[in-house]
Design a protein around this motif. Structure first.
Motif, PDB file in Angstrom:
ATOM      1  N   ASN A  41       2.509  42.644  14.643  1.00 40.29           N
ATOM      2  CA  ASN A  41       1.745  42.898  15.869  1.00 40.29           C
ATOM      3  C   ASN A  41       0.245  42.983  15.646  1.00 40.29           C
ATOM      4  N   SER A  42      -0.174  43.252  14.415  1.00 41.83           N
ATOM      5  CA  SER A  42      -1.610  43.308  14.122  1.00 41.83           C
ATOM      6  C   SER A  42      -2.217  41.914  14.057  1.00 41.83           C
ATOM      7  N   GLY A  43      -1.369  40.893  13.983  1.00 41.88           N
ATOM      8  CA  GLY A  43      -1.865  39.534  13.875  1.00 41.88           C
ATOM      9  C   GLY A  43      -2.023  39.084  12.439  1.00 41.88           C
ATOM     10  N   MET A  44      -1.785  39.994  11.504  1.00 45.99           N
ATOM     11  CA  MET A  44      -1.960  39.674  10.093  1.00 45.99           C
ATOM     12  C   MET A  44      -1.103  38.486   9.673  1.00 45.99           C
ATOM     13  N   THR A  45       0.098  38.413  10.182  1.00 41.15           N
ATOM     14  CA  THR A  45       1.013  37.371   9.727  1.00 41.15           C
ATOM     15  C   THR A  45       0.675  35.998  10.307  1.00 41.15           C
ATOM     16  N   ARG A  46      -0.264  35.940  11.246  1.00 43.20           N
ATOM     17  CA  ARG A  46      -0.713  34.630  11.750  1.00 43.20           C
ATOM     18  C   ARG A  46      -1.287  33.797  10.618  1.00 43.20           C
ATOM     19  N   LYS A  90       9.493  36.050   3.842  1.00 42.39           N
ATOM     20  CA  LYS A  90       9.379  36.808   2.592  1.00 42.39           C
ATOM     21  C   LYS A  90       7.980  37.411   2.476  1.00 42.39           C
ATOM     22  N   MET A  91       6.966  36.659   2.891  1.00 45.23           N
ATOM     23  CA  MET A  91       5.598  37.190   2.861  1.00 45.23           C
ATOM     24  C   MET A  91       5.435  38.308   3.884  1.00 45.23           C
ATOM     25  N   VAL A  92       6.086  38.171   5.048  1.00 48.52           N
ATOM     26  CA  VAL A  92       6.038  39.247   6.047  1.00 48.52           C
ATOM     27  C   VAL A  92       6.683  40.497   5.456  1.00 48.52           C
ATOM     28  N   ASP A  93       7.793  40.323   4.750  1.00 50.58           N
ATOM     29  CA  ASP A  93       8.440  41.463   4.094  1.00 50.58           C
ATOM     30  C   ASP A  93       7.515  42.087   3.057  1.00 50.58           C
ATOM     31  N   ASN A  94       6.818  41.248   2.285  1.00 52.96           N
ATOM     32  CA  ASN A  94       5.866  41.770   1.288  1.00 52.96           C
ATOM     33  C   ASN A  94       4.748  42.551   1.970  1.00 52.96           C
ATOM     34  N   ALA A  95       4.251  42.029   3.082  1.00 53.54           N
ATOM     35  CA  ALA A  95       3.205  42.737   3.830  1.00 53.54           C
ATOM     36  C   ALA A  95       3.742  44.073   4.336  1.00 53.54           C
ATOM     37  N   ALA A  96       4.975  44.077   4.831  1.00 50.65           N
ATOM     38  CA  ALA A  96       5.581  45.325   5.315  1.00 50.65           C
ATOM     39  C   ALA A  96       5.709  46.334   4.179  1.00 50.65           C
ATOM     40  N   ARG A  97       6.116  45.877   3.013  1.00 53.95           N
ATOM     41  CA  ARG A  97       6.230  46.786   1.865  1.00 53.95           C
ATOM     42  C   ARG A  97       4.858  47.353   1.475  1.00 53.95           C
ATOM     43  N   ALA A  98       3.836  46.518   1.568  1.00 52.01           N
ATOM     44  CA  ALA A  98       2.482  46.993   1.250  1.00 52.01           C
ATOM     45  C   ALA A  98       2.050  48.065   2.253  1.00 52.01           C
ATOM     46  N   PHE A  99       2.311  47.837   3.534  1.00 49.77           N
ATOM     47  CA  PHE A  99       1.980  48.847   4.542  1.00 49.77           C
ATOM     48  C   PHE A  99       2.773  50.127   4.281  1.00 49.77           C
ATOM     49  N   ALA A 106       4.982  58.131  10.024  1.00 51.29           N
ATOM     50  CA  ALA A 106       4.297  58.693  11.198  1.00 51.29           C
ATOM     51  C   ALA A 106       3.002  57.926  11.498  1.00 51.29           C
ATOM     52  N   GLU A 107       2.247  57.601  10.455  1.00 51.36           N
ATOM     53  CA  GLU A 107       1.008  56.837  10.651  1.00 51.36           C
ATOM     54  C   GLU A 107       1.310  55.448  11.209  1.00 51.36           C
ATOM     55  N   LEU A 108       2.333  54.831  10.673  1.00 49.90           N
ATOM     56  CA  LEU A 108       2.709  53.498  11.159  1.00 49.90           C
ATOM     57  C   LEU A 108       3.168  53.544  12.617  1.00 49.90           C
ATOM     58  N   LYS A 109       3.830  54.638  13.023  1.00 49.07           N
ATOM     59  CA  LYS A 109       4.235  54.783  14.430  1.00 49.07           C
ATOM     60  C   LYS A 109       3.007  54.794  15.333  1.00 49.07           C
ATOM     61  N   ALA A 112       1.509  51.257  15.349  1.00 53.50           N
ATOM     62  CA  ALA A 112       2.377  50.371  16.135  1.00 53.50           C
ATOM     63  C   ALA A 112       2.199  50.649  17.632  1.00 53.50           C
ATOM     64  N   ALA A 113       2.084  51.914  17.980  1.00 52.72           N
ATOM     65  CA  ALA A 113       1.878  52.271  19.390  1.00 52.72           C
ATOM     66  C   ALA A 113       0.570  51.672  19.905  1.00 52.72           C
ATOM     67  N   PHE A 114      -0.478  51.727  19.092  1.00 57.93           N
ATOM     68  CA  PHE A 114      -1.761  51.139  19.494  1.00 57.93           C
ATOM     69  C   PHE A 114      -1.615  49.651  19.767  1.00 57.93           C
ATOM     70  N   TYR A 115      -0.962  48.930  18.868  1.00 54.92           N
ATOM     71  CA  TYR A 115      -0.843  47.485  19.036  1.00 54.92           C
ATOM     72  C   TYR A 115       0.009  47.105  20.240  1.00 54.92           C
ATOM     73  N   ASN A 116       0.780  48.044  20.766  1.00 57.41           N
ATOM     74  CA  ASN A 116       1.569  47.782  21.969  1.00 57.41           C
ATOM     75  C   ASN A 116       0.831  48.141  23.251  1.00 57.41           C
ATOM     76  N   THR A 117      -0.380  48.690  23.136  1.00 54.38           N
ATOM     77  CA  THR A 117      -1.179  48.996  24.319  1.00 54.38           C
ATOM     78  C   THR A 117      -1.962  47.750  24.741  1.00 54.38           C
ATOM     79  N   PRO A 118      -2.462  47.724  25.976  1.00 57.35           N
ATOM     80  CA  PRO A 118      -3.307  46.594  26.372  1.00 57.35           C
ATOM     81  C   PRO A 118      -4.526  46.426  25.462  1.00 57.35           C
ATOM     82  N   ALA A 119      -5.143  47.535  25.053  1.00 60.97           N
ATOM     83  CA  ALA A 119      -6.306  47.448  24.156  1.00 60.97           C
ATOM     84  C   ALA A 119      -5.897  46.879  22.800  1.00 60.97           C
ATOM     85  N   GLY A 120      -4.766  47.284  22.288  1.00 59.25           N
ATOM     86  CA  GLY A 120      -4.285  46.773  21.014  1.00 59.25           C
ATOM     87  C   GLY A 120      -3.980  45.285  21.082  1.00 59.25           C
TER      88      GLY A 120
END
Length: 165
Positions: A41-46, A90-99, A106-109, A112-120
């Motif tokens: 959702n952050s767009g990183m995987t684009r 596999k790269m998305v999984d690697n990125a998830a493991r890094a996060f 709790a921080e990721l929640k 994730a909530a921010f990226y689901n808002t209109p501003a995010g």
């Protein structure tokens, strides 16, 4: 002998502490799921698409020089696309493991909530354009700061009786 044993124990303890990240507990499934959500959702995987799609397009462009293989190349690209998608996942999984390794669940929640808002969502939408602007401005800024540093360094060294060329 006791001294050697205590040194050995201290060395073993130090090595264990240095190796402890290797033995760190695996993140939970929910922790990894949140980390994956943030990565996507952050767009990183684009950027993974930005790297793989040109490779597939380049393969298809081979038919320009060899039109007789156009149909076969299209079929090969169609076969390869899902395989490339698996590599991308596999790269998305690697990125998830890094996060997950660097952020709590709790921080990721919260992220994730921010990226689901209109501003995010807007942030993710404009991020590539912002990065283009920043990279363009960075070149000018770097040149200006480089010149400023040299002018100031020459002036300060001149006060000290030295001349820089």
């Amino acid at each position: 002998m006791i001294r050697n044993a205590s040194r050995l124990a201290a060395t073993a303890a130090a090595l264990f502490m240095l190796a402890s990240p290797v033995f760190a507990q695996e993140p939970s499934a929910s922790h990894l799921a949140l980390a994956r959500e943030v990565a996507v959702n952050s767009g990183m995987t684009r950027s993974f698409d930005a790297m793989t799609e040109p490779l597939l397009a380049q393969l298809q462009q081979m038919n320009v020089t060899r039109p007789e293989i156009k149909q076969d190349l299209e079929q090969v690209v169609a076969i390869l696309r899902p395989e490339v998608e698996q590599h991308k996942q596999k790269m998305v999984d690697n990125a998830a493991r890094a996060f997950a390794a660097r952020m709590t669940e709790a921080e990721l929640k919260e992220v994730a909530a921010f990226y689901n808002t209109p501003a995010g969502k807007k942030y993710v939408e404009v991020q590539p354009l912002l990065l283009d602007d920043i990279v363009r401005d960075l070149a000018t800024w770097t040149q200006n700061v480089s010149e400023y540093i040299m002018i100031r360094a020459r002036a300060e060294m001149g006060k000290r009786g030295h001349q820089l060329n």
